[in-house]
Design a protein around this motif. Structure first.
Motif, PDB file in Angstrom:
ATOM      1  N   ALA A   1       0.850  -1.196   0.000  1.00 27.51           N
ATOM      2  CA  ALA A   1       0.000   0.000   0.000  1.00 27.51           C
ATOM      3  C   ALA A   1       0.881   1.240   0.000  1.00 27.51           C
ATOM      4  N   ARG A   2       0.294   2.342  -0.428  1.00 31.40           N
ATOM      5  CA  ARG A   2       0.926   3.636  -0.234  1.00 31.40           C
ATOM      6  C   ARG A   2       0.561   4.105   1.171  1.00 31.40           C
ATOM      7  N   VAL A   3       1.567   4.360   1.965  1.00 27.98           N
ATOM      8  CA  VAL A   3       1.309   4.661   3.376  1.00 27.98           C
ATOM      9  C   VAL A   3       0.424   5.895   3.527  1.00 27.98           C
ATOM     10  N   GLU A   4       0.523   6.850   2.599  1.00 31.65           N
ATOM     11  CA  GLU A   4      -0.275   8.067   2.697  1.00 31.65           C
ATOM     12  C   GLU A   4      -1.771   7.775   2.611  1.00 31.65           C
ATOM     13  N   ALA A   5      -2.122   6.632   1.995  1.00 30.68           N
ATOM     14  CA  ALA A   5      -3.533   6.307   1.794  1.00 30.68           C
ATOM     15  C   ALA A   5      -4.131   5.522   2.959  1.00 30.68           C
ATOM     16  N   LEU A   6      -3.335   5.173   3.938  1.00 31.74           N
ATOM     17  CA  LEU A   6      -3.803   4.314   5.027  1.00 31.74           C
ATOM     18  C   LEU A   6      -4.366   5.139   6.183  1.00 31.74           C
ATOM     19  N   ASN A   7      -5.433   4.623   6.758  1.00 35.79           N
ATOM     20  CA  ASN A   7      -6.047   5.263   7.926  1.00 35.79           C
ATOM     21  C   ASN A   7      -6.715   4.173   8.771  1.00 35.79           C
ATOM     22  N   PRO A   8      -5.913   3.319   9.416  1.00 39.09           N
ATOM     23  CA  PRO A   8      -6.481   2.188  10.159  1.00 39.09           C
ATOM     24  C   PRO A   8      -7.328   2.639  11.340  1.00 39.09           C
ATOM     25  N   ALA A   9      -8.264   1.782  11.730  1.00 40.27           N
ATOM     26  CA  ALA A   9      -9.156   2.113  12.845  1.00 40.27           C
ATOM     27  C   ALA A   9      -8.393   2.249  14.155  1.00 40.27           C
ATOM     28  N   THR A  10      -7.339   1.454  14.318  1.00 39.07           N
ATOM     29  CA  THR A  10      -6.523   1.522  15.525  1.00 39.07           C
ATOM     30  C   THR A  10      -5.158   2.094  15.181  1.00 39.07           C
ATOM     31  N   ALA A  11      -4.776   3.146  15.865  1.00 38.58           N
ATOM     32  CA  ALA A  11      -3.475   3.770  15.607  1.00 38.58           C
ATOM     33  C   ALA A  11      -2.348   2.845  16.071  1.00 38.58           C
ATOM     34  N   PHE A  12      -1.205   2.980  15.431  1.00 44.44           N
ATOM     35  CA  PHE A  12      -0.027   2.212  15.840  1.00 44.44           C
ATOM     36  C   PHE A  12       0.630   2.882  17.050  1.00 44.44           C
ATOM     37  N   ASP A  13       1.270   2.057  17.880  1.00 41.46           N
ATOM     38  CA  ASP A  13       2.012   2.585  19.022  1.00 41.46           C
ATOM     39  C   ASP A  13       3.335   3.195  18.576  1.00 41.46           C
ATOM     40  N   THR A  14       4.003   2.504  17.647  1.00 38.23           N
ATOM     41  CA  THR A  14       5.263   2.996  17.102  1.00 38.23           C
ATOM     42  C   THR A  14       5.224   2.866  15.587  1.00 38.23           C
ATOM     43  N   VAL A  15       5.649   3.911  14.896  1.00 44.75           N
ATOM     44  CA  VAL A  15       5.863   3.875  13.447  1.00 44.75           C
ATOM     45  C   VAL A  15       7.354   4.078  13.221  1.00 44.75           C
ATOM     46  N   ILE A  16       7.974   3.184  12.460  1.00 41.82           N
ATOM     47  CA  ILE A  16       9.414   3.255  12.238  1.00 41.82           C
ATOM     48  C   ILE A  16       9.696   3.297  10.743  1.00 41.82           C
ATOM     49  N   ALA A  17      10.741   4.017  10.379  1.00 37.68           N
ATOM     50  CA  ALA A  17      11.127   4.124   8.971  1.00 37.68           C
ATOM     51  C   ALA A  17      12.642   4.208   8.873  1.00 37.68           C
TER      52      ALA A  17
END
Length: 210
Positions: free
Chosen positions: A125-141
């Motif tokens: 997926a393109r990350v910009e298009a994602l909007n999950p119902a539950t937010a992530f605790d940590t996002v790493i890149a």
């Protein structure tokens, strides 16, 4: 081989990561699979075995101490770094590995199945298009984008308590002067990756209210 495995365990320990013998073996098997696929799919420019251990495994594991919570997103994961090594080292956490390139997610899916990594969900997926119902605790890149672009891209993955970790080479002073509204730098530290001989930093961002 046993010496390679014991060296990986020792070097990971220097980074504060307690790898078991089984975890180290599976991490090295990950490199076997990557080398095999790379001959056909050009997934990584790092091809020499020792350089892969330093530049893929140890560089990924260096973020272990900075993970927060149980739901972790690795954006722009490429061939699965840093997500796959971190998932092997932290089986109690759930990792979603995101990339828009099909061949890269195919490899991640293959590696997850081959190595029986039960706490990873590959997602093309393109990350910009994602909007999950539950937010992530940590996002790493790792090597995903300049910091302003990274923080803008991952906004849909984040909630009020999300931490965003950026693995960088040199300290990105110029990028830090251009952060988008709503974010602040909570911590930055230099990383000493065993044998790497290159400047590395990890930066942690939190929503402005925190």
């Amino acid at each position: 081989m046993a010496s390679e495995r014991s060296q990986l365990i020792e070097d990971a320990g220097r980074l504060g990561v307690p790898l078991t013998d089984s975890q180290a073996q599976r991490a090295l098997q990950l490199l076997d699979e990557l080398s095999s696929w790379n001959r056909s799919y050009n997934l990584t420019a790092i091809t020499e075995r020792a350089a892969m251990i330093r530049g893929h495994l140890l560089d990924s594991l260096a973020a272990y101490a900075d993970l927060d919570g149980t739901l972790i997103a690795d954006v722009g994961t490429g061939a699965g770094f840093p997500g796959l090594p971190l998932a092997l080292a932290a089986p109690q956490r759930a990792f979603t590995l995101i990339d828009s390139v099909a061949k890269k997610i195919r490899f991640v899916t293959h590696a997850v199945r081959k190595l029986e990594i039960s706490n990873v969900t590959p997602l093309q997926a393109r990350v910009e298009a994602l909007n999950p119902a539950t937010a992530f605790d940590t996002v790493i890149a790792r090597a995903y984008a300049a910091l302003p672009d990274l923080l803008h891209s991952v906004a849909g993955l984040c909630g009020p308590a999300t931490r965003v970790l950026a693995l960088k080479g040199r300290y990105p002073a110029d990028e830090l002067s251009q952060l988008p509204p709503g974010w602040r730098l909570q911590q930055a530290r230099a990383l000493d990756i065993p044998g790497l001989g290159a400047e590395r930093h990890i930066l942690r961002f939190v929503p402005q209210a925190l």
